[in-house]
Design a protein around this motif. Structure first.
Motif, short mmCIF file in Angstrom:
data_model
loop_
_atom_site.label_atom_id
_atom_site.label_comp_id
_atom_site.label_asym_id
_atom_site.label_seq_id
_atom_site.Cartn_x
_atom_site.Cartn_y
_atom_site.Cartn_z
N LEU A 65 0.83 -1.19 0.00
CA LEU A 65 0.00 0.00 0.00
C LEU A 65 0.87 1.25 0.00
O LEU A 65 2.02 1.22 0.44
CB LEU A 65 -0.90 0.01 1.24
N THR A 66 0.30 2.33 -0.45
CA THR A 66 1.01 3.60 -0.31
C THR A 66 0.84 4.05 1.14
O THR A 66 -0.10 3.65 1.83
CB THR A 66 0.42 4.67 -1.24
N GLU A 67 1.73 4.90 1.58
CA GLU A 67 1.64 5.41 2.95
C GLU A 67 0.33 6.18 3.14
O GLU A 67 -0.30 6.10 4.20
CB GLU A 67 2.85 6.31 3.24
N GLU A 68 -0.12 6.88 2.09
CA GLU A 68 -1.38 7.62 2.17
C GLU A 68 -2.56 6.68 2.36
O GLU A 68 -3.49 6.98 3.11
CB GLU A 68 -1.59 8.47 0.89
N SER A 69 -2.54 5.51 1.69
CA SER A 69 -3.64 4.54 1.86
C SER A 69 -3.68 4.00 3.27
O SER A 69 -4.74 3.83 3.84
CB SER A 69 -3.53 3.34 0.93
N VAL A 70 -2.50 3.72 3.83
CA VAL A 70 -2.44 3.20 5.19
C VAL A 70 -2.96 4.26 6.16
O VAL A 70 -3.74 3.95 7.08
CB VAL A 70 -1.00 2.77 5.56
N ASP A 71 -2.58 5.52 5.95
CA ASP A 71 -3.08 6.61 6.79
C ASP A 71 -4.59 6.72 6.69
O ASP A 71 -5.28 6.94 7.69
CB ASP A 71 -2.43 7.94 6.40
N LEU A 72 -5.13 6.56 5.49
CA LEU A 72 -6.58 6.63 5.28
C LEU A 72 -7.29 5.49 6.02
O LEU A 72 -8.35 5.70 6.62
CB LEU A 72 -6.91 6.60 3.79
N THR A 115 1.25 1.56 12.67
CA THR A 115 2.69 1.59 12.90
C THR A 115 3.37 0.34 12.35
O THR A 115 4.40 0.43 11.69
CB THR A 115 2.97 1.71 14.42
N LYS A 116 2.75 -0.82 12.60
CA LYS A 116 3.36 -2.08 12.12
C LYS A 116 3.35 -2.17 10.60
O LYS A 116 4.32 -2.63 10.01
CB LYS A 116 2.66 -3.28 12.74
N VAL A 117 2.25 -1.76 9.96
CA VAL A 117 2.19 -1.81 8.50
C VAL A 117 3.25 -0.89 7.91
O VAL A 117 3.97 -1.26 6.98
CB VAL A 117 0.77 -1.45 7.98
N LYS A 118 3.39 0.30 8.46
CA LYS A 118 4.40 1.24 7.97
C LYS A 118 5.81 0.70 8.20
O LYS A 118 6.69 0.86 7.36
CB LYS A 118 4.23 2.61 8.62
N SER A 119 6.03 0.02 9.34
CA SER A 119 7.36 -0.52 9.63
C SER A 119 7.73 -1.66 8.68
O SER A 119 8.88 -2.00 8.54
CB SER A 119 7.47 -0.98 11.08
N CYS A 120 6.72 -2.26 8.05
CA CYS A 120 6.96 -3.34 7.09
C CYS A 120 6.94 -2.81 5.65
O CYS A 120 6.72 -3.57 4.71
CB CYS A 120 5.89 -4.42 7.23
N GLY A 121 7.15 -1.52 5.49
CA GLY A 121 7.17 -0.95 4.15
C GLY A 121 5.79 -0.92 3.51
O GLY A 121 5.67 -1.02 2.30
N CYS A 122 4.76 -0.81 4.34
CA CYS A 122 3.36 -0.77 3.89
C CYS A 122 2.93 -2.07 3.22
O CYS A 122 2.05 -2.09 2.36
CB CYS A 122 3.10 0.44 3.00
N SER A 123 3.57 -3.15 3.62
CA SER A 123 3.22 -4.49 3.13
C SER A 123 2.30 -5.15 4.15
O SER A 123 2.35 -4.85 5.33
CB SER A 123 4.50 -5.30 2.96
N LEU A 124 1.47 -6.09 3.69
CA LEU A 124 0.56 -6.79 4.59
C LEU A 124 1.09 -8.14 5.04
O LEU A 124 0.37 -8.91 5.64
CB LEU A 124 -0.80 -6.98 3.89
N VAL A 125 2.35 -8.41 4.79
CA VAL A 125 2.95 -9.70 5.15
C VAL A 125 3.17 -9.77 6.65
O VAL A 125 3.56 -8.79 7.29
CB VAL A 125 4.30 -9.89 4.40
N GLY A 126 2.93 -10.95 7.22
CA GLY A 126 3.27 -11.21 8.63
C GLY A 126 2.34 -10.57 9.63
O GLY A 126 1.12 -10.62 9.51
#
Length: 170
Positions: free
Chosen positions: A122-129, A142-153
């Motif tokens: 995801l883009t950082e903006e999508s995660v913020d939304l 915080t966790k999604v952003k720390s994983c580069g906005c990936s949904l893995v793990g």
């Protein structure tokens, strides 16, 4: 038109996901043998796994689960079976969480698409939304952003947890 899965089932292709779930809940790999027995694997099978893996608990757990996923009889109740095995080991909180989150019907719908979702970045903006709209918590953000906005793990597991707790977040 692709057919939609009617029910999430675990099979060998989901081995890595099951391992991540157990790791997320801090399951002790050292207890793999007892876990295997509670999953219904036979003692000689577990001894063969132990021998083949020189007692390496990480590999032993992986092989134990692989055997169970390929030879288990009821793959539509796998999370329940897994939770029952953990419960027999007096790992009540892990068992309860797995029943509540992983075996939740809405969570299982998302799990049907776990392979595709794991590839989403995801883009950082999508995660913020997602956070702004209340679909994910601050911790998940915080966790999604720390994983580069990936949904893995862990981020995926946190999303499954949020959906299980509040189906409107689906």
């Amino acid at each position: 038109m692709a057919s939609k899965p009617s029910h999430f089932t675990l099979e060998i292709s989901k081995l890595n996901f099951v391992l991540k779930v157990l790791k997320h809940y801090k399951f002790s790999e050292a207890r793999w043998f007892e876990f295997g027995l509670n999953l219904g694997l036979l003692h000689p099978t577990l001894k063969a796994i132990e021998s083949a893996n020189k007692g390496d608990p990480s590999n032993c757990l992986m092989e134990c689960l692989a055997k169970w996923l390929t030879e288990g009889s009821n793959h539509t109740l796998v999370w329940q079976t897994l939770a029952n095995a953990l419960n027999e080991m007096n790992l009540i909180s892990i068992s309860t969480d797995i029943r509540k989150i992983m075996a939740d019907p809405v969570s299982e719908i998302l799990q049907c698409y776990i392979g595709g979702l794991a590839q989403v970045v995801l883009t950082e903006e999508s995660v913020d939304l997602l956070y702004t709209e209340g679909l994910i918590s601050k911790d998940t953000l915080t966790k999604v952003k720390s994983c580069g906005c990936s949904l893995v793990g862990d981020p995926m597991l946190l999303i499954l947890s949020a959906v299980a707790e509040d189906h409107s977040k689906f």
